[in-house]
Motif scaffolding. Structure first.
Motif, short mmCIF file in Angstrom:
data_model
loop_
_atom_site.label_atom_id
_atom_site.label_comp_id
_atom_site.label_asym_id
_atom_site.label_seq_id
_atom_site.Cartn_x
_atom_site.Cartn_y
_atom_site.Cartn_z
N UNK A 190 -44.56 -9.26 -10.14
CA UNK A 190 -45.47 -8.25 -9.61
C UNK A 190 -44.80 -7.57 -8.40
N UNK A 191 -44.52 -6.30 -8.52
CA UNK A 191 -43.78 -5.57 -7.50
C UNK A 191 -44.48 -5.51 -6.15
N UNK A 192 -45.79 -5.60 -6.15
CA UNK A 192 -46.55 -5.47 -4.90
C UNK A 192 -46.15 -6.53 -3.87
N UNK A 193 -45.67 -7.67 -4.33
CA UNK A 193 -45.33 -8.76 -3.42
C UNK A 193 -43.89 -8.69 -2.90
N UNK A 194 -43.08 -7.78 -3.42
CA UNK A 194 -41.67 -7.74 -3.02
C UNK A 194 -41.47 -7.26 -1.59
N UNK A 253 -54.00 -11.78 3.80
CA UNK A 253 -54.14 -10.79 2.73
C UNK A 253 -53.15 -11.10 1.61
N UNK A 254 -51.98 -11.61 1.94
CA UNK A 254 -51.00 -11.96 0.92
C UNK A 254 -51.57 -13.06 0.02
N UNK A 263 -55.65 -12.67 -6.56
CA UNK A 263 -56.05 -11.57 -7.44
C UNK A 263 -55.04 -11.40 -8.58
N UNK A 264 -53.77 -11.51 -8.25
CA UNK A 264 -52.73 -11.40 -9.28
C UNK A 264 -52.88 -12.52 -10.30
#
Length: 91
Positions: free
Chosen positions: A60-64, A72-73, A79-80
């Motif tokens: 999942x690119x959002x975590x990179x 929030x992480x 959620x992921x």
């Protein structure tokens, strides 16, 4: 880990890292007796779900390049996980 009473399962790279016994690592070396091979297999079975979850999160690119509060992480990771499970069951 010591303060909370938790035990972690580490890979062979953590061998010798923790002398208090709170990080359990598989046995190293070749020509191990069958008992050590069995212990390593059990260790791998216990670690596998966490390894798979980490691999899925990395896709999942959002975590990179995450630049937010660590809380929030954690919420994003949850959620992921929900979305990933939905994708697996729906697909």
């Amino acid at each position: 880990l010591r303060e909370t009473g938790l035990i972690a399962l580490g890979d062979k790279g953590y061998h010798g890292y923790d002398t208090t016994g709170h990080v359990i690592t598989p046995c190293k070396g070749r020509n191990k007796p069958e008992s050590q091979k069995d212990a390593n297999r059990a260790h791998a079975r216990l670690r596998a779900p966490g390894e798979r979850a980490n691999a899925q999160l990395k896709t999942w690119r959002i975590l990179r390049k995450l630049r937010c509060c660590p809380r929030r992480a954690g919420r994003l990771a949850k959620a992921i996980h929900v979305l990933q499970n939905y994708e697996i069951t729906a697909g």
